[in-house]
Design a protein around this motif. Structure first.
Motif, PDB file in Angstrom:
ATOM      1  N   UNK A  10       5.962   7.854   5.188  1.00 31.86           N
ATOM      2  CA  UNK A  10       4.895   8.332   6.074  1.00 31.86           C
ATOM      3  C   UNK A  10       3.632   7.480   5.921  1.00 31.86           C
ATOM      4  N   UNK A  11       3.268   7.147   4.674  1.00 27.67           N
ATOM      5  CA  UNK A  11       2.101   6.297   4.436  1.00 27.67           C
ATOM      6  C   UNK A  11       2.312   4.907   5.041  1.00 27.67           C
ATOM      7  N   UNK A  12       3.520   4.379   4.879  1.00 19.57           N
ATOM      8  CA  UNK A  12       3.831   3.066   5.449  1.00 19.57           C
ATOM      9  C   UNK A  12       3.700   3.100   6.967  1.00 19.57           C
ATOM     10  N   UNK A  13       4.254   4.132   7.576  1.00 20.97           N
ATOM     11  CA  UNK A  13       4.203   4.261   9.043  1.00 20.97           C
ATOM     12  C   UNK A  13       2.759   4.300   9.534  1.00 20.97           C
ATOM     13  N   UNK A  14       1.921   5.077   8.867  1.00 16.82           N
ATOM     14  CA  UNK A  14       0.503   5.173   9.252  1.00 16.82           C
ATOM     15  C   UNK A  14      -0.194   3.817   9.098  1.00 16.82           C
ATOM     16  N   UNK A  15       0.078   3.139   7.992  1.00 22.40           N
ATOM     17  CA  UNK A  15      -0.574   1.852   7.735  1.00 22.40           C
ATOM     18  C   UNK A  15      -0.133   0.802   8.746  1.00 22.40           C
ATOM     19  N   UNK A  16       1.147   0.737   9.033  1.00 15.59           N
ATOM     20  CA  UNK A  16       1.649  -0.215  10.029  1.00 15.59           C
ATOM     21  C   UNK A  16       0.997   0.077  11.377  1.00 15.59           C
ATOM     22  N   UNK A  26      -5.726  -6.256   7.598  1.00 19.02           N
ATOM     23  CA  UNK A  26      -6.628  -6.332   6.444  1.00 19.02           C
ATOM     24  C   UNK A  26      -5.805  -5.914   5.228  1.00 19.02           C
ATOM     25  N   UNK A  27      -5.439  -6.872   4.392  1.00 21.60           N
ATOM     26  CA  UNK A  27      -4.540  -6.556   3.277  1.00 21.60           C
ATOM     27  C   UNK A  27      -5.131  -5.523   2.322  1.00 21.60           C
ATOM     28  N   UNK A  28      -6.436  -5.534   2.126  1.00 15.84           N
ATOM     29  CA  UNK A  28      -7.042  -4.563   1.217  1.00 15.84           C
ATOM     30  C   UNK A  28      -6.849  -3.142   1.732  1.00 15.84           C
ATOM     31  N   UNK A  29      -7.160  -2.929   2.992  1.00 14.95           N
ATOM     32  CA  UNK A  29      -6.968  -1.597   3.584  1.00 14.95           C
ATOM     33  C   UNK A  29      -5.489  -1.230   3.613  1.00 14.95           C
ATOM     34  N   UNK A  30      -4.649  -2.206   3.956  1.00 15.67           N
ATOM     35  CA  UNK A  30      -3.214  -1.946   4.045  1.00 15.67           C
ATOM     36  C   UNK A  30      -2.651  -1.488   2.697  1.00 15.67           C
ATOM     37  N   UNK A  31      -2.957  -2.226   1.622  1.00 19.41           N
ATOM     38  CA  UNK A  31      -2.436  -1.864   0.301  1.00 19.41           C
ATOM     39  C   UNK A  31      -2.939  -0.502  -0.144  1.00 19.41           C
ATOM     40  N   UNK A  32      -4.173  -0.147   0.239  1.00 16.93           N
ATOM     41  CA  UNK A  32      -4.692   1.180  -0.089  1.00 16.93           C
ATOM     42  C   UNK A  32      -3.967   2.249   0.718  1.00 16.93           C
ATOM     43  N   UNK A  77       4.901  -9.179  13.356  1.00 14.30           N
ATOM     44  CA  UNK A  77       4.653 -10.339  12.500  1.00 14.30           C
ATOM     45  C   UNK A  77       3.146 -10.562  12.436  1.00 14.30           C
ATOM     46  N   UNK A  78       2.684 -11.124  11.345  1.00 16.73           N
ATOM     47  CA  UNK A  78       1.276 -11.502  11.254  1.00 16.73           C
ATOM     48  C   UNK A  78       1.051 -12.755  12.089  1.00 16.73           C
ATOM     49  N   UNK A  79      -0.151 -12.905  12.600  1.00 15.98           N
ATOM     50  CA  UNK A  79      -0.503 -14.133  13.313  1.00 15.98           C
ATOM     51  C   UNK A  79      -0.639 -15.264  12.292  1.00 15.98           C
ATOM     52  N   UNK A  80      -0.700 -16.479  12.776  1.00 12.10           N
ATOM     53  CA  UNK A  80      -0.893 -17.638  11.886  1.00 12.10           C
ATOM     54  C   UNK A  80      -2.203 -17.479  11.112  1.00 12.10           C
ATOM     55  N   UNK A  81      -3.249 -17.053  11.805  1.00 11.29           N
ATOM     56  CA  UNK A  81      -4.556 -16.875  11.159  1.00 11.29           C
ATOM     57  C   UNK A  81      -4.487 -15.795  10.075  1.00 11.29           C
ATOM     58  N   UNK A  82      -3.850 -14.660  10.384  1.00 13.83           N
ATOM     59  CA  UNK A  82      -3.727 -13.575   9.404  1.00 13.83           C
ATOM     60  C   UNK A  82      -2.916 -14.033   8.190  1.00 13.83           C
ATOM     61  N   UNK A  88      -4.623 -17.367   1.454  1.00  7.08           N
ATOM     62  CA  UNK A  88      -5.848 -17.806   0.780  1.00  7.08           C
ATOM     63  C   UNK A  88      -6.345 -16.744  -0.211  1.00  7.08           C
ATOM     64  N   UNK A  89      -6.204 -15.478   0.154  1.00  8.04           N
ATOM     65  CA  UNK A  89      -6.657 -14.394  -0.717  1.00  8.04           C
ATOM     66  C   UNK A  89      -5.775 -14.271  -1.961  1.00  8.04           C
ATOM     67  N   UNK A  90      -4.482 -14.533  -1.802  1.00 11.34           N
ATOM     68  CA  UNK A  90      -3.554 -14.309  -2.910  1.00 11.34           C
ATOM     69  C   UNK A  90      -3.213 -15.513  -3.747  1.00 11.34           C
TER      70      UNK A  90
END
Length: 110
Positions: A10-16, A26-32, A77-82, A88-90
């Motif tokens: 359920x959390x995954x579905x909401x985040x997606x 936004x990986x930070x929001x997504x992981x949270x 899929x993520x865009x090239x920019x994303x 770069x963040x990881x």
């Protein structure tokens, strides 16, 4: 082991659903949102190994583009920019890929 053995479907579905628009990831929001931030270091490493589709010990740039599909097969899929932003963040050591320790740090920083 599947991703839903570690995280709530359920959390995954909401985040997606929160990041369906292009350039919105936004990986930070997504992981949270998926609850990964609250997981033990061992569980974070287990998630890394599920996302490492080619089992190379790293999540390379091409795998990062499909990272959301690792959580839900029908995700976009993520865009090239994303993808480049996430890399770069990881990628702390500049080798062009994210290892398990870098992934753990990326989640912890979220």
């Amino acid at each position: 082991m599947s991703i839903t053995d570690l995280l709530s479907a359920e959390d995954i579905k909401k985040a997606i659903g929160a990041f369906t628009a292009a350039e919105s990831f936004d990986h930070k929001k997504f992981f949270q949102m998926i609850g990964l931030k609250k997981k033990s270091p061992d569980d974070v490493k287990k998630v890394f190994h599920i996302l490492d589709k080619d089992k190379s010990g790293f999540i390379e740039e091409d795998e990062l583009g499909f990272i959301l599909k690792g959580f839900a097969p029908d995700a976009r899929d993520l865009s090239v920019k994303e993808t480049k932003t996430l890399l770069a963040a990881g990628d702390k050591d500049g080798d062009g890929k994210i290892g398990v320790e870098e992934f753990s740090t990326l989640v912890a920083e979220s």
